[in-house]
Write a protein that holds these residues in place. Structure first.
Motif, PDB file in Angstrom:
ATOM      1  N   ARG A 159      -6.436  15.030 -14.926  1.00  0.00           N
ATOM      2  CA  ARG A 159      -6.929  14.813 -13.562  1.00  0.00           C
ATOM      3  C   ARG A 159      -6.663  13.378 -13.142  1.00  0.00           C
ATOM      4  NH1 ARG A 159     -10.931  18.169 -15.632  1.00  0.00           N
ATOM      5  NH2 ARG A 159     -10.964  20.167 -14.562  1.00  0.00           N
ATOM      6  N   HIS A 160      -6.237  13.203 -11.919  1.00  0.00           N
ATOM      7  CA  HIS A 160      -5.943  11.878 -11.391  1.00  0.00           C
ATOM      8  C   HIS A 160      -7.208  11.282 -10.803  1.00  0.00           C
ATOM      9  CE1 HIS A 160      -3.528   9.265  -8.357  1.00  0.00           C
ATOM     10  NE2 HIS A 160      -3.896   8.588  -9.405  1.00  0.00           N
ATOM     11  N   LYS A 161      -7.545  10.088 -11.257  1.00  0.00           N
ATOM     12  CA  LYS A 161      -8.698   9.360 -10.728  1.00  0.00           C
ATOM     13  C   LYS A 161      -8.150   8.126 -10.028  1.00  0.00           C
ATOM     14  CE  LYS A 161     -11.444  11.019 -14.512  1.00  0.00           C
ATOM     15  NZ  LYS A 161     -11.774  10.786 -15.882  1.00  0.00           N
ATOM     16  N   PRO A 162      -7.831   8.252  -8.737  1.00  0.00           N
ATOM     17  CA  PRO A 162      -7.209   7.150  -8.012  1.00  0.00           C
ATOM     18  C   PRO A 162      -8.017   5.858  -8.087  1.00  0.00           C
ATOM     19  CG  PRO A 162      -7.394   9.117  -6.642  1.00  0.00           C
ATOM     20  CD  PRO A 162      -8.155   9.384  -7.890  1.00  0.00           C
ATOM     21  N   GLY A 163      -7.286   4.752  -8.131  1.00  0.00           N
ATOM     22  CA  GLY A 163      -7.916   3.446  -8.054  1.00  0.00           C
ATOM     23  C   GLY A 163      -8.364   2.849  -9.365  1.00  0.00           C
ATOM     24  N   ALA A 164      -8.080   3.487 -10.468  1.00  0.00           N
ATOM     25  CA  ALA A 164      -8.460   2.889 -11.750  1.00  0.00           C
ATOM     26  C   ALA A 164      -7.681   1.595 -11.944  1.00  0.00           C
ATOM     27  CB  ALA A 164      -8.173   3.859 -12.891  1.00  0.00           C
ATOM     28  N   ASN A 165      -8.345   0.566 -12.412  1.00  0.00           N
ATOM     29  CA  ASN A 165      -7.740  -0.766 -12.501  1.00  0.00           C
ATOM     30  C   ASN A 165      -6.512  -0.827 -13.401  1.00  0.00           C
ATOM     31  OD1 ASN A 165      -9.653  -1.744 -10.782  1.00  0.00           O
ATOM     32  ND2 ASN A 165     -10.986  -2.515 -12.406  1.00  0.00           N
ATOM     33  N   GLU A 166      -6.508  -0.047 -14.484  1.00  0.00           N
ATOM     34  CA  GLU A 166      -5.407  -0.184 -15.432  1.00  0.00           C
ATOM     35  C   GLU A 166      -4.249   0.777 -15.168  1.00  0.00           C
ATOM     36  OE1 GLU A 166      -8.401   2.564 -17.397  1.00  0.00           O
ATOM     37  OE2 GLU A 166      -8.523   0.708 -16.319  1.00  0.00           O
ATOM     38  N   ASP A 167      -4.297   1.480 -14.053  1.00  0.00           N
ATOM     39  CA  ASP A 167      -3.208   2.404 -13.740  1.00  0.00           C
ATOM     40  C   ASP A 167      -1.935   1.649 -13.381  1.00  0.00           C
ATOM     41  OD1 ASP A 167      -4.822   4.547 -14.162  1.00  0.00           O
ATOM     42  OD2 ASP A 167      -5.161   4.995 -12.049  1.00  0.00           O
ATOM     43  N   TYR A 168      -0.819   2.186 -13.825  1.00  0.00           N
ATOM     44  CA  TYR A 168       0.491   1.635 -13.471  1.00  0.00           C
ATOM     45  C   TYR A 168       1.299   2.749 -12.824  1.00  0.00           C
ATOM     46  CZ  TYR A 168       5.282   0.143 -13.752  1.00  0.00           C
ATOM     47  OH  TYR A 168       6.579  -0.147 -13.421  1.00  0.00           O
ATOM     48  N   GLU A 169       1.788   2.510 -11.631  1.00  0.00           N
ATOM     49  CA  GLU A 169       2.600   3.505 -10.935  1.00  0.00           C
ATOM     50  C   GLU A 169       4.075   3.239 -11.219  1.00  0.00           C
ATOM     51  OE1 GLU A 169       3.437   5.117  -6.408  1.00  0.00           O
ATOM     52  OE2 GLU A 169       1.488   4.254  -6.893  1.00  0.00           O
ATOM     53  N   LEU A 170       4.769   4.293 -11.635  1.00  0.00           N
ATOM     54  CA  LEU A 170       6.205   4.186 -11.888  1.00  0.00           C
ATOM     55  C   LEU A 170       6.922   3.786 -10.609  1.00  0.00           C
ATOM     56  CD1 LEU A 170       6.701   7.463 -13.949  1.00  0.00           C
ATOM     57  CD2 LEU A 170       6.530   5.138 -14.834  1.00  0.00           C
ATOM     58  N   ILE A 171       8.010   3.073 -10.757  1.00  0.00           N
ATOM     59  CA  ILE A 171       8.847   2.701  -9.623  1.00  0.00           C
ATOM     60  C   ILE A 171      10.119   3.525  -9.725  1.00  0.00           C
ATOM     61  CG2 ILE A 171      10.090   0.820  -8.481  1.00  0.00           C
ATOM     62  CD1 ILE A 171       7.943  -1.072  -9.744  1.00  0.00           C
ATOM     63  N   GLU A 172      10.371   4.311  -8.707  1.00  0.00           N
ATOM     64  CA  GLU A 172      11.428   5.323  -8.700  1.00  0.00           C
ATOM     65  C   GLU A 172      12.792   4.811  -9.155  1.00  0.00           C
ATOM     66  OE1 GLU A 172      13.117   8.478  -5.370  1.00  0.00           O
ATOM     67  OE2 GLU A 172      11.607   7.024  -4.812  1.00  0.00           O
ATOM     68  N   ASP A 173      13.224   3.663  -8.646  1.00  0.00           N
ATOM     69  CA  ASP A 173      14.590   3.190  -8.901  1.00  0.00           C
ATOM     70  C   ASP A 173      14.662   2.127  -9.996  1.00  0.00           C
ATOM     71  OD1 ASP A 173      13.365   1.195  -7.440  1.00  0.00           O
ATOM     72  OD2 ASP A 173      15.042   0.887  -6.068  1.00  0.00           O
ATOM     73  N   GLN A 174      13.664   2.112 -10.868  1.00  0.00           N
ATOM     74  CA  GLN A 174      13.650   1.178 -12.000  1.00  0.00           C
ATOM     75  C   GLN A 174      13.280   1.943 -13.269  1.00  0.00           C
ATOM     76  OE1 GLN A 174      11.103  -2.199 -11.388  1.00  0.00           O
ATOM     77  NE2 GLN A 174      11.928  -2.627  -9.365  1.00  0.00           N
TER      78      GLN A 174
END
Length: 176
Positions: free
Chosen positions: A88-103
């Protein structure tokens, strides 16, 4: 003391893995055994292009991961893809890292709270984490969801480890 060693920090994106993961590699052997050189990069400036998150994940973009109550198997054409399940996704968690599509991805960690998919709407599945480690689609992980993420995160990226293994095979007459 009769041994030789080679030590170098290698970065997985320079060997075709869609992830920036630095690993200290130590090769050692007795002095009477031939020791391979560290592998030369195959991707980067003047070489093959660096693989990105999208390169690894786009092949199944149209197949949404299954809900946490399922076994995580998805049929894609004639193939069954396992471990395509997300927490389950818990938006806004401090340690989350979002992938960057073109990297390339940052290091895939051995924890049950994986990176967020570059669409920003969900965590990546165990299967997607495995693709970012260059595991083949046919490779299957077992155990709890947390154990599966740990198995993926603890692994040396496949293409980096393959480059090292090829060097060992070549010096021992098993050219690959």
């Amino acid at each position: 003391i009769g041994y030789q060693i080679r030590v170098k920090v290698l970065s997985s994106e320079k060997y075709g893995d869609p992830q920036r993961r630095r690993r200290l590699i130590i090769l050692g052997a007795r002095n009477d055994i031939k020791l391979p050189d560290m592998p030369e990069p195959t991707h980067g400036l003047g070489l093959l292009p660096i693989m990105t998150c999208k390169d690894a994940l786009q092949k199944f973009e149209s197949e949404h991961p299954t809900k946490p109550t399922s076994c995580g198997a998805v049929r894609i054409g004639d193939a069954v893809v396992y471990n395509h399940i997300i927490p389950r996704h818990k938006p806004g968690a401090n340690e989350d890292y979002e992938l960057i599509e073109d990297q390339p991805s940052r290091t895939i960690l051995a924890r049950s709270r994986p990176h967020i998919h570059y669409n920003g709407e969900r965590y990546i599945s165990v299967r997607e984490a495995a693709w970012l480690q260059s595991f083949p689609t046919t490779y299957r992980f077992f155990g709890s969801s947390a154990n599966q993420y740990t198995q993926v995160g603890n692994a040396v990226p496949v293409k980096l480890s393959t480059a090292i293994a090829r060097g060992v095979a070549v010096v021992h007459g098993c050219a690959v």
